[in-house]
Design an enzyme around this catalytic site. Structure first.
Site, mmCIF file in Angstrom:
data_model
loop_
_atom_site.group_PDB
_atom_site.id
_atom_site.type_symbol
_atom_site.label_atom_id
_atom_site.label_comp_id
_atom_site.label_asym_id
_atom_site.label_seq_id
_atom_site.Cartn_x
_atom_site.Cartn_y
_atom_site.Cartn_z
ATOM 1 N N GLU A 272 24.592 -1.303 108.139
ATOM 2 C CA GLU A 272 25.751 -1.208 109.051
ATOM 3 C C GLU A 272 27.082 -1.373 108.314
ATOM 4 O O GLU A 272 27.561 -2.494 108.148
ATOM 5 C CB GLU A 272 25.631 -2.264 110.167
ATOM 6 C CG GLU A 272 26.790 -2.220 111.161
ATOM 7 C CD GLU A 272 26.678 -3.243 112.297
ATOM 8 O OE1 GLU A 272 25.658 -3.955 112.372
ATOM 9 O OE2 GLU A 272 27.609 -3.336 113.099
ATOM 10 N N LYS B 204 23.828 2.514 110.719
ATOM 11 C CA LYS B 204 24.612 2.120 111.904
ATOM 12 C C LYS B 204 26.098 2.143 111.533
ATOM 13 O O LYS B 204 26.668 1.118 111.157
ATOM 14 C CB LYS B 204 24.170 0.721 112.374
ATOM 15 C CG LYS B 204 25.005 0.165 113.527
ATOM 16 C CD LYS B 204 24.355 -1.037 114.171
ATOM 17 C CE LYS B 204 25.275 -1.698 115.172
ATOM 18 N NZ LYS B 204 24.643 -2.705 116.005
ATOM 19 N N GLY C 9 34.532 -1.674 119.685
ATOM 20 C CA GLY C 9 35.761 -1.924 120.435
ATOM 21 C C GLY C 9 36.199 -0.731 121.280
ATOM 22 O O GLY C 9 37.219 -0.782 121.960
HETATM 23 C C1 5MM Z 1 30.003 -4.309 115.106
HETATM 24 O O1 5MM Z 1 29.184 -5.173 115.802
HETATM 25 C C2 5MM Z 1 27.863 -4.714 116.071
HETATM 26 C C3 5MM Z 1 27.850 -3.672 117.151
HETATM 27 O O2 5MM Z 1 28.530 -4.208 118.257
HETATM 28 P P1 5MM Z 1 29.618 -3.325 119.034
HETATM 29 O O3 5MM Z 1 28.862 -2.139 119.583
HETATM 30 O O4 5MM Z 1 30.130 -4.272 120.095
HETATM 31 O O5 5MM Z 1 30.662 -2.953 118.035
HETATM 32 C C4 5MM Z 1 27.028 -5.911 116.523
HETATM 33 O O6 5MM Z 1 25.654 -5.693 116.267
HETATM 34 C C5 5MM Z 1 27.494 -7.159 115.883
HETATM 35 O O7 5MM Z 1 27.140 -7.099 114.527
HETATM 36 C C6 5MM Z 1 26.849 -8.313 116.605
HETATM 37 O O8 5MM Z 1 27.390 -8.366 117.903
HETATM 38 C C7 5MM Z 1 27.005 -9.620 115.885
HETATM 39 O O9 5MM Z 1 28.332 -9.896 115.674
HETATM 40 P P2 5MM Z 1 28.761 -11.322 115.046
HETATM 41 O O10 5MM Z 1 30.239 -11.153 114.863
HETATM 42 O O11 5MM Z 1 28.420 -12.327 116.046
HETATM 43 O O12 5MM Z 1 28.004 -11.466 113.773
#
Ligand code: 5MM
Length: 336
Positions: free
Chosen positions: A178, A220, A264
């Site tokens: 990712e 991703k 976002g």
């Molecule tokens: C970029 O964040 C990932 C995808 O989420 P969005 O679709 O909301 O952008 C997501 O998998 C993220 O890595 C997780 O929510 C974990 O985030 P944190 O900041 O808690 O490590």
């Protein structure tokens, strides 16, 4: 089962038209921010209740191939006492696990960051595998400004992502790779395209150097978008076109599936963009691995109250269904 067969069978289950991944791997800090925003106290039990609401929503297995869990959730149980990984597996949904340990500053840069968590990773993965995890996730983050991301941030993050991916594959766990180019800033979509291409090219060259089999990864990425504060807003068609252009230049066609993060965007935007990209056949399966774009409306509807669970699950299922249609280019705005 041999390691390669394990990896292949996970990819076959994930790279399915009409199915995507739910990212429910928010760390406690992020989960707390999201829960408190809807007036819910972030206790371990409330995080468990909320995740159970998502996992027990009826029929989600029609549109979900996998769920990314946070370590805390991997170890928790549903109300019927079934551990969450088995609970999901029984529904035909593969459990995965976020394995990175967050971001640390890269010295001598303008506050750029690298993702940490390689120390002890093989041991942790072996443990997660015993608990049922079939795939893992590691997120690298890139900030855009006039000068950033720096070549150092791009190469350091690529190397670490690739080392993580190699460790996962060596243990029979499919890595989600990712690289997230952030939406924050006033950059144009053209600048985002240049940065995204540089980031992805470096990631794939590091994967190759680290002997990662790209046929057995899930990519991703973020979509190519103009910055949140950019005065020229890009149209959905531009986003789809620029994103596909960048991916075609930098992602080998052997990669089986690309599951975007939402980063976002509003839930509707994330669905519209995915749908446009799937209007024509592409070299890879193109799907979703959203957190906020799948969860936000449901979480708001729930607001911590038992009497809202059913409604919140219906809202969650609706978003899943729309994104599932978008993986086949069959979504229309009037379905909202
Ligand atoms: C970029 O964040 C990932 C995808 O989420 P969005 O679709 O909301 O952008 C997501 O998998 C993220 O890595 C997780 O929510 C974990 O985030 P944190 O900041 O808690 O490590």
């Amino acid at each position: 089962m041999a390691i390669t067969d394990e990896l292949k069978s996970t990819i076959v289950a994930i790279a399915v038209k009409g199915k995507g991944i739910l990212a429910a791997d928010e760390s406690t800090k992020t989960a707390t921010k999201r829960l408190e925003a809807v007036g819910v106290q972030s206790t371990e039990e409330n995080r468990r209740r909320y995740r159970e609401l998502l996992f027990s929503a009826p029929d989600t297995n029609k549109h979900l191939a996998g769920v990314i869990l946070y370590e805390e959730t991997l170890m928790q149980k549903a109300s019927d006492d079934t551990p969450f990984p088995s609970y999901l597996s029984k529904k035909g949904i593969l459990p995965g696990i976020k394995v990175d340990k967050g971001l640390v500053k890269i010295p001598f840069t303008e506050d750029e960051e690298v993702t940490q968590g390689l120390d002890g990773l093989p041991e942790r993965l072996a443990e997660y595998k015993k608990l049922g995890a079939k795939f893992a996730k590691w997120r690298a983050v890139y900030k855009i400004t006039g000068k950033l991301p720096s070549p150092l941030a791009i190469s350091t993050n690529a190397e670490v992502l690739a080392r993580y991916a190699a460790i996962c594959q060596s243990l029979g766990i499919v890595p989600i790779v990712e690289p997230e180019v952030l939406l924050d800033g006033n950059h144009t979509i053209e600048r985002c395209a240049v940065v995204s291409e540089a980031v992805l090219r470096e990631v794939f060259s590091a994967l190759k150097r680290n002997l990662v089999n790209v046929k057995l990864i899930i990519l991703k990425p973020s979509m190519v978008l103009s910055g949140k504060d950019c005065p020229q807003k890009s149209s959905p068609e531009q986003v789809a076109e620029e994103t596909l252009k960048v991916l075609k230049k930098s992602v080998p066609s052997e990669v089986p599936t690309i599951n975007f993060l939402s980063g976002g965007q509003t839930p509707e935007q994330a669905t519209i963009h995915l749908n446009l990209m799937n209007k024509h056949p592409q070299p890879w399966n193109l799907s979703f691995s959203y957190a906020r774009a799948l969860q936000d409306p449901a979480m708001k509807a729930w607001a911590g109250k038992e009497e809202n669970v059913k409604k919140a699950q219906q809202i969650f299922f609706h978003r899943l269904k729309l994104n599932s249609l978008a993986t086949e280019g069959k979504y229309a705005v009037n379905m909202e």
